[in-house]
Design a protein around this motif. Sequence first.
Motif, PDB file in Angstrom:
ATOM      1  N   VAL A  92       0.836  -1.203   0.000  1.00 16.01           N
ATOM      2  CA  VAL A  92       0.000   0.000   0.000  1.00 16.01           C
ATOM      3  C   VAL A  92       0.874   1.257   0.000  1.00 16.01           C
ATOM      4  CG1 VAL A  92      -1.685   1.323   1.342  1.00 16.01           C
ATOM      5  CG2 VAL A  92      -1.944  -1.159   1.119  1.00 16.01           C
ATOM      6  N   ALA A  93       1.927   1.260   0.789  1.00 18.96           N
ATOM      7  CA  ALA A  93       2.821   2.418   0.836  1.00 18.96           C
ATOM      8  C   ALA A  93       3.492   2.650  -0.513  1.00 18.96           C
ATOM      9  CB  ALA A  93       3.876   2.221   1.923  1.00 18.96           C
TER      10      ALA A  93
ATOM     11  N   ILE B  99       0.992   4.292  -2.779  1.00 21.61           N
ATOM     12  CA  ILE B  99       0.783   5.700  -2.411  1.00 21.61           C
ATOM     13  C   ILE B  99       1.929   6.562  -2.926  1.00 21.61           C
ATOM     14  CG2 ILE B  99       0.676   7.304  -0.465  1.00 21.61           C
ATOM     15  CD1 ILE B  99      -0.818   5.135   1.097  1.00 21.61           C
TER      16      ILE B  99
ATOM     17  N   LEU C 244      -9.363   5.965  -1.295  1.00 23.99           N
ATOM     18  CA  LEU C 244      -9.032   4.598  -0.918  1.00 23.99           C
ATOM     19  C   LEU C 244      -9.338   3.603  -2.023  1.00 23.99           C
ATOM     20  CD1 LEU C 244     -10.379   4.547   2.773  1.00 23.99           C
ATOM     21  CD2 LEU C 244      -8.011   4.819   2.041  1.00 23.99           C
TER      22      LEU C 244
ATOM     23  N   ILE D 294      -7.738  -1.408   2.839  1.00 24.35           N
ATOM     24  CA  ILE D 294      -6.906  -0.219   2.669  1.00 24.35           C
ATOM     25  C   ILE D 294      -7.131   0.747   3.827  1.00 24.35           C
ATOM     26  CG2 ILE D 294      -6.316   1.673   1.126  1.00 24.35           C
ATOM     27  CD1 ILE D 294      -5.659  -1.101   0.065  1.00 24.35           C
ATOM     28  N   SER D 295      -8.380   0.841   4.282  1.00 25.92           N
ATOM     29  CA  SER D 295      -8.680   1.711   5.409  1.00 25.92           C
ATOM     30  C   SER D 295      -7.955   1.238   6.664  1.00 25.92           C
ATOM     31  CB  SER D 295     -10.188   1.748   5.652  1.00 25.92           C
ATOM     32  OG  SER D 295     -10.501   2.563   6.761  1.00 25.92           O
TER      33      SER D 295
ATOM     34  N   THR E  15      -4.102   1.970   6.364  1.00 29.74           N
ATOM     35  CA  THR E  15      -3.686   3.373   6.402  1.00 29.74           C
ATOM     36  C   THR E  15      -4.009   4.076   7.710  1.00 29.74           C
ATOM     37  OG1 THR E  15      -5.785   3.993   5.339  1.00 29.74           O
ATOM     38  CG2 THR E  15      -3.880   3.637   3.903  1.00 29.74           C
ATOM     39  N   THR E  16      -4.676   3.392   8.634  1.00 29.68           N
ATOM     40  CA  THR E  16      -5.023   3.990   9.924  1.00 29.68           C
ATOM     41  C   THR E  16      -3.945   3.687  10.952  1.00 29.68           C
ATOM     42  OG1 THR E  16      -7.395   3.763   9.457  1.00 29.68           O
ATOM     43  CG2 THR E  16      -6.757   4.090  11.752  1.00 29.68           C
TER      44      THR E  16
ATOM     45  N   LYS F 127      -0.848   3.969  10.783  1.00 27.47           N
ATOM     46  CA  LYS F 127       0.413   3.490  10.198  1.00 27.47           C
ATOM     47  C   LYS F 127       1.119   4.710   9.631  1.00 27.47           C
ATOM     48  CE  LYS F 127      -1.449  -0.621  10.737  1.00 27.47           C
ATOM     49  NZ  LYS F 127      -2.859  -0.220  10.896  1.00 27.47           N
TER      50      LYS F 127
ATOM     51  N   GLU G 178       0.978  10.070   8.695  1.00 21.64           N
ATOM     52  CA  GLU G 178       0.091   8.907   8.696  1.00 21.64           C
ATOM     53  C   GLU G 178      -0.291   8.609   7.266  1.00 21.64           C
ATOM     54  OE1 GLU G 178      -3.943   7.281  11.006  1.00 21.64           O
ATOM     55  OE2 GLU G 178      -3.541   9.424  10.839  1.00 21.64           O
ATOM     56  N   LEU G 179      -0.414   7.339   6.917  1.00 21.64           N
ATOM     57  CA  LEU G 179      -0.740   6.988   5.536  1.00 21.64           C
ATOM     58  C   LEU G 179      -2.047   7.623   5.087  1.00 21.64           C
ATOM     59  CD1 LEU G 179       0.337   3.227   5.273  1.00 21.64           C
ATOM     60  CD2 LEU G 179       1.651   5.291   4.808  1.00 21.64           C
ATOM     61  N   LYS G 180      -2.982   7.826   6.014  1.00 22.49           N
ATOM     62  CA  LYS G 180      -4.254   8.456   5.659  1.00 22.49           C
ATOM     63  C   LYS G 180      -4.074   9.907   5.219  1.00 22.49           C
ATOM     64  CE  LYS G 180      -8.269   6.244   7.736  1.00 22.49           C
ATOM     65  NZ  LYS G 180      -8.356   5.426   6.541  1.00 22.49           N
TER      66      LYS G 180
END
Length: 471
Positions: free
Chosen positions: A338-339, A342, A362, A376-377, A380-381, A383, A393-395
């Motif tokens: 995921v990172a 992004i 997302l 994904i939620s 990204t929370t 993290k 934060e990833l979010k």
Amino acid sequence: MKPSLQLKLTQHLALTPQLALSIKLLQLSTLDLEHELEKYLRENPLLERDEMYAQTDVAPGGGSGDEATSPPTVDERTEQSFSDEENWPVDEAAHFSSSGSFDDEDSDYQDVQAATVSLREHLLWQLGLMTLPDRDRVLVRCLVDALDDDGYLTQSLDELVDTMPAELGIELEELQIALNHLQHFDPTGVGARSAQECLLLQLEALPVDRTRTLAADIVRHCLDQLASHDFVKLKKHTGCDDDALRAAHLLICSLNPRPGAQFASSDTRYVTPDVVVRKLRGQWSVSVNSDAFPRLRINSLYAQILSRQRGSGLAVHLQEARWLIRNVQQRFDTILRVAQAIVERQRQFLDHGEVAMRPLVLREIADLLGLHESTISRVTTQKYMATPRGIFELKYFFGSHVGTEAGGAYSATAIRALIKQLIGAEEPKKPLSDSQISEVLGQQGIVVARRTIAKYREALSIPPVNLRKSI
């Protein structure tokens, strides 16, 4: 109604224990993950930390279930009372003097003092150095105990007199004298009963000159006008020119309205990033932070016993340990994927900053990686990603967007950055209103309503136009 038999075929997802564990670990923050692993380590005798793990970086997904989990590749490691009055002065002074060493050239006394000495201890230490009658000393100490964390005396002297034992016969004048003593202690401004008195105490401690006299006059009579930046009324009241008013304003702004706050204990919380982003050979590279990756393994002694004794009661613990190790590895594999996705879409942010942040939702990452949006939620929370521009934060990289005249979209993060830039470059005497900022952005093709500008500005903790105006 005649009873009958019917055959019905349905599909449903069975939440196995391993899947439930995987989902649970995925949504945990790094700190919560450590706490969860500690619980498993206490309860499962076959699971242990690999304390002797060699400090080398191994790519994710390379270990088997019985092997120790190992950190993914990291190209460059991050650096990474009245009754006891008689004896208290000696105790308090001793406590204070032991808080730091004046002989250590590497020590910072101010930092040590702020970190280890409370406001009460600091004031009582000073009281211990003063030559005062016992009665006055007790009264000063009572006032110290009545201060709040900011150093203010929130109770009136009349109220304090009423709370004291009647047999002592304490009068209001005595308490006022004690307060005068306290208000001469360090930090300057302590013992004040209002913000106005606090500022005046600090001004009175400064050398007398024209600027200090003007500042004291403003604090005594025009503090509300100063707070609202009504400089026209201030000049009318004081009869001063712009330069004198500007100097007095700067002097007042340099004062500390919360003198006791520096002694308050701070709850510092540190964030350990889950992934690290670096630019290598002109390309942005993402790796898992080895310091955040827990190193677990199966206890070799118990594993040998189980290999010789089938049906041992430890077999269940062995299976649980294997599941946990695999799921920890899978957790970091998913975070890394995921990172990477992004970073691929937010390269302009990494290169140019917030103004280049692109809109991202997302679902876009979920569709790309073939994962559910809820996954994904979770990923990204809580993290975090360490980048050359800071830890986020990833979010943070996701958010709403605003349309442009050309039919495109602009990230809300980028718009907030533009607002911050515009306000930072505005003329202090003529700051930009929300409507004017909206017009400027409109000239760049970004359609943003005035209400939206106000919302973004408040989110940035930027005051409205009337409070940003200066002389």
